[in-house]
Design a protein around this motif. Structure first.
Motif, mmCIF file in Angstrom:
data_model
loop_
_atom_site.group_PDB
_atom_site.id
_atom_site.type_symbol
_atom_site.label_atom_id
_atom_site.label_comp_id
_atom_site.label_asym_id
_atom_site.label_seq_id
_atom_site.Cartn_x
_atom_site.Cartn_y
_atom_site.Cartn_z
ATOM 1 N N ASN A 118 -2.881 2.322 9.946
ATOM 2 C CA ASN A 118 -3.109 1.432 8.799
ATOM 3 C C ASN A 118 -4.345 1.885 8.020
ATOM 4 N N GLU A 139 -4.902 3.406 4.229
ATOM 5 C CA GLU A 139 -5.869 2.812 3.302
ATOM 6 C C GLU A 139 -6.863 3.844 2.753
ATOM 7 N N ASP A 174 -4.901 -5.243 -1.116
ATOM 8 C CA ASP A 174 -5.340 -4.906 0.241
ATOM 9 C C ASP A 174 -6.826 -5.287 0.289
ATOM 10 N N SER A 175 -7.271 -5.957 1.352
ATOM 11 C CA SER A 175 -8.605 -6.575 1.302
ATOM 12 C C SER A 175 -9.719 -5.557 1.071
ATOM 13 N N GLU A 176 -9.592 -4.363 1.680
ATOM 14 C CA GLU A 176 -10.634 -3.342 1.519
ATOM 15 C C GLU A 176 -10.728 -2.884 0.065
ATOM 16 N N LYS A 207 0.823 -1.208 0.000
ATOM 17 C CA LYS A 207 0.000 0.000 0.000
ATOM 18 C C LYS A 207 0.858 1.260 0.000
HETATM 19 MG MG MG Z 1 -6.297 -3.731 4.578
#
Ligand code: MG
Ligand code: NAD
Length: 390
Positions: free
Chosen positions: A214, A218, A147-149, A122
């Motif tokens: 974090n 994001e 990144d999961s989001e 990221k």
């Molecule tokens: Mg994430």
């Protein structure tokens, strides 16, 4: 057969990527695997995946890597130049999973040769989003979020027109201190900040989760990747962490992505995109889970969120300043020189100082200029820590 490379192969994301690739060895031709100090793991994976080359970032570890690969036919290399050369080797699909700003240069190199870049790193987008996108466009390369989001947002946007998006909501577990009284945060210890209520990750990202640095990263990553206004991006505390993100459209609909806590979902989605293939992740039993809950994030508890908003509004090099000063503040907390609640103040000091100097903030975004501002921000952050220590 698709040719693939994995940068940061020995880390948590790298190992999850290898888990997926190793399940179907006939489908992939592995070009390069890179790592840092874990030579044993790097050599083990390079052997079993029959990689062309394995590279460690540390030159002094070359003899160890050579010895570990002896007789395997896998080429061994070390150091920054070797990493750059390996990153420039043609591959159809590349996983960018080095941690920190060190992931930027190899990611750019892979885009330059036209690869599809699955981006877990990221920091690349936070520090140099415009540069990454420009490089991708100029070389007809594709960037896919890991990144999961961001993978969740990307999935919710499939078949949609970005112009009809009203808001993007990324969720946050809230980390170790989501239920602590705010007054107690100043006395939080390293051990307390290093234990995540929902999952097991590296120490740095776990502390960044407790401080919401974090999530702040994001938010910036969302703006850079999807090119939406910062005012349309929100964070939402969701302690169960099963909804990863939601996209709100102008007709009032919200598309939510629900999935298990397993990075192999987002990695596998990027690996098989634009198709969906079977992945070895848990199937959620929502009746057993029973309920999902949400809370508004409190900027008094998590000042990093407010700072992220400032960074998004300032743009330019502010992301690189934010990332570098956050790294140094985090080191300061881990070394015991800063309290948990002092990290945000350090980042704010550095942002105020350096974004106030217009030649820094408006410098053209090149790899060299990003490296320079990163360096400067680290020095300023160190100075700010020393000043606080008296
Ligand atoms: Mg994430
Ligand atoms: P990690 O620390 O487990 O692994 C990092 C990898 O980078 C290792 O292979 C290490 O050898 C390599 N590396 C470290 N320093 C290096 C350097 N200076 N030069 C070259 N290589 C170096 O990290 P991770 O958890 O796998 O995270 C990787 C990236 O993915 C980070 O940017 C992180 O924010 C992001 N990410 C991670 C997760 C997760 O669940 N772990 C989720 C979303 C995003």
């Amino acid at each position: 057969m698709r040719s693939v490379s994995i940068f940061g192969a020995t880390g948590s994301i790298g190992q999850n990527t290898i888990d997926l690739i190793a399940r179907d060895p006939e489908a992939y031709d592995v070009v390069a695997l890179t790592g840092a100090r874990n030579i044993k793991q790097l050599a083990h994976d390079a052997r079993r995946l029959k990689a062309d080359i394995a590279v460690t970032a540390h030159e002094e570890l070359l003899p160890d890597l050579r010895a570990a690969l002896d007789g395997s036919g896998v080429e061994a290399a070390a150091g920054a130049k070797a990493l750059d050369e390996a990153a420039g080797r043609p591959a159809d699909w590349v996983m960018s999973a080095i941690v920190g700003a060190a992931g930027l240069a190899p990611g750019l190199r892979a885009l330059e040769q036209g690869a599809t870049l699955a981006l877990a790193n990221k920091e690349s987008l936070v520090c140099a989003g415009a540069l990454m996108l420009k490089m991708a466009q100029a070389n007809k390369a594709r960037l896919l979020p890991v990144d999961s989001e961001h993978s969740a947002v990307f999935q919710a946007l499939t078949g949609e027109d970005i112009a009809s998006v009203e808001r993007i909501i990324i969720t946050a577990s809230g980390g170790a201190f989501r239920d602590w009284p705010i007054e107690k945060l100043a006395s939080a210890t390293l051990a307390e900040a290093s234990s995540h209520p929902n999952w097991d990750m590296g120490q740095r990202i776990t502390i960044d989760s407790a401080s919401m640095f974090n999530k702040a990263m994001e938010l910036i990553e969302t703006k850079e990747f999807f090119g939406v206004e910062s005012s349309s991006i929100e964070a939402l505390v969701h302690p169960e962490s099963l909804i990863h993100a939601m996209v709100g459209f102008r007709d009032g609909a919200l598309m939510a992505h629900v999935g298990p806590h397993d990075m192999r979902h987002a990695i596998g989605f990027a690996l098989h995109w634009p198709m969906r293939k079977e992945l070895p992740v848990e199937r959620l039993d929502l009746a057993a889970i029973g309920q999902l809950t949400f809370r508004a994030p409190c900027e008094q508890r998590w000042p990093a969120l407010r700072l992220a908003r400032e960074v998004m509004e300032t743009g330019g090099m502010a992301g690189a300043i934010f990332n570098a000063s956050k790294e140094i503040a985090l080191d300061g907390f881990i070394d015991g020189r800063l309290r948990f609640t002092e990290m945000a103040g350090i980042v704010e000091d550095v942002l105020t100082k350096l974004t106030g100097e217009s030649d820094h903030i408006n410098a053209t975004m090149t790899l060299d200029n990003v490296a320079q501002i990163d360096h400067l921000a680290r020095i300023e952050a160190q100075a700010s820590i020393n000043k606080r220590a008296g």
